[in-house]
Design a protein around this motif. Sequence first.
Motif, short mmCIF file in Angstrom:
data_model
loop_
_atom_site.label_atom_id
_atom_site.label_comp_id
_atom_site.label_asym_id
_atom_site.label_seq_id
_atom_site.Cartn_x
_atom_site.Cartn_y
_atom_site.Cartn_z
N ILE A 1 1.03 -1.24 -0.01
CA ILE A 1 0.07 -0.06 0.00
C ILE A 1 0.67 1.18 0.08
CG2 ILE A 1 -1.78 -1.31 1.00
CD1 ILE A 1 -0.89 0.47 3.90
N CYS A 2 2.23 0.85 0.29
CA CYS A 2 3.10 2.40 0.79
C CYS A 2 4.53 2.40 1.23
CB CYS A 2 2.55 3.00 1.57
SG CYS A 2 2.83 2.44 3.68
N VAL B 1 3.73 -2.87 4.15
CA VAL B 1 2.25 -4.18 3.67
C VAL B 1 1.23 -4.26 3.96
CG1 VAL B 1 2.17 -6.76 3.31
CG2 VAL B 1 4.19 -5.40 2.11
N LEU B 2 0.04 -4.37 4.12
CA LEU B 2 -1.21 -4.51 4.99
C LEU B 2 -1.15 -6.33 4.40
CD1 LEU B 2 -4.10 -2.61 5.84
CD2 LEU B 2 -4.52 -4.83 4.33
N VAL C 1 -6.22 -7.97 10.58
CA VAL C 1 -5.78 -7.10 9.44
C VAL C 1 -4.22 -6.80 10.39
CG1 VAL C 1 -5.55 -5.12 8.88
CG2 VAL C 1 -7.89 -5.91 9.69
N LYS C 2 -2.93 -7.24 9.70
CA LYS C 2 -1.52 -6.95 9.82
C LYS C 2 -1.04 -5.42 9.13
CE LYS C 2 0.60 -10.66 11.77
NZ LYS C 2 1.27 -11.70 11.88
N TYR C 3 -0.34 -4.83 9.99
CA TYR C 3 0.26 -3.74 9.52
C TYR C 3 1.94 -3.73 9.66
CZ TYR C 3 -4.36 -1.63 9.63
OH TYR C 3 -5.86 -1.31 9.38
N SER D 1 4.19 -11.35 2.10
CA SER D 1 4.96 -10.38 1.94
C SER D 1 6.24 -9.68 1.74
CB SER D 1 4.88 -9.54 3.67
OG SER D 1 6.28 -10.05 4.38
N GLN D 2 7.64 -10.72 1.77
CA GLN D 2 8.30 -10.28 0.69
C GLN D 2 8.35 -10.32 -0.66
OE1 GLN D 2 11.67 -13.27 2.39
NE2 GLN D 2 12.47 -11.38 2.80
N LEU D 3 7.37 -11.62 -1.16
CA LEU D 3 7.08 -11.74 -1.96
C LEU D 3 6.54 -10.38 -2.81
CD1 LEU D 3 7.39 -13.45 -5.23
CD2 LEU D 3 4.69 -13.83 -4.05
N LEU D 4 5.69 -10.62 -2.26
CA LEU D 4 5.18 -9.13 -2.55
C LEU D 4 5.98 -7.80 -2.59
CD1 LEU D 4 2.07 -7.88 -3.39
CD2 LEU D 4 1.43 -7.63 -0.90
#
Length: 360
Positions: free
Chosen positions: A21-22, A81-82, A74-76, A226-229
């Motif tokens: 997301i940012c 990454v969310l 939900v995790k930030y 999340s790392q892949l993203l």
Amino acid sequence: MDSRPNTTLRGSAVGLFLFDICEEIRLEELGSILGARRLGEGLKHAAAEQLFFERPPVVEEVQFLGEAQARVRVKYYDYGVLSVLFEFPFAGEWGDLITLSSRWISGTDLPSRAEEIAKEKIARARPALVKPYGSWLSEDYFIFFMREIAGNPNAPQLLSSCGQQISQVVRGENAILSDDERREVLQSAMSYYPNDLAVLGWNAAFVYDSAAGSETTMQLLEYANSQLLEFRHYDELMTRELARVYDTVGQRSSMINRWRLPREASRLQTVLLDVTELTERADNAIKFLSDMFSARLYRLAASKVGVPDYKSLTQEKLRTAEDLYRFLIDEFHQSRTFWLEAMVVLILLIELAYVFHGKM
């Protein structure tokens, strides 16, 4: 489903959806805005070994309308990454689990519902976001946790008697798989104790473990995705930047274009530093402290979802960008040297002209 008293399998089905997301999330500020807790403690494996987040993500529980038994979390993550997690209780037979896996992997409304939740949360959390993106990259992953299996089989027994069903769950296939494909899937099986088992695939996993062990496995799978993203984002960013620099280099050579090279080199160097910093932050977000099983499980998960491939692509493009940076600087220096020498020659010619003119 939990109302069925005599079932072969009992556990839960998890849909995990991640959004880039940012560039960064300021977690301290976010925690204050949301009033949410941080995942501050180590994730303990049943062997009492630990792993720790360098910057523990902020975690928030969410109500899921229409699904009273569902758990939504939900995790930030600080690197932008969310993740939205849906967990539903499951009790049934192998056929039920295979059907559920096939339906989720082939298409479900959970991704759109996850995105709705993400957008709702981001609207409130925006002050804590650094450089929000207009469009989001996303990843999804499905995990089928079984905490009770009839007969309490150990891992070898389970693989021997139910390997075909497990491979279908991991692949999301209703049809019987070939022996070669089944063996390929089951090569990714790992166990720590005799009575636990994890079989990981590129978009789904089957896990037979206690609640504590399952939680650790879920955190590792979520971190790998999340790392892949993040590496997908860096790969796309470097592709765009390199294409822009190639266009600049490919333009017709002129004095003006050559004097623009330092600006292009400076921009490229800034991108290089930013990507290097962000990749290191994402890479080092989690620490393994003596927990070698979790470290091996993470490496397997990362390999399955494709983290090493995208990481290699990003690193290769970083090296290309470094070469381009040096090329741009060299081109500018050569151009500047040429024009300085030309000016010296011109000055000499002017002086000689004055000398000869004076003599005449």
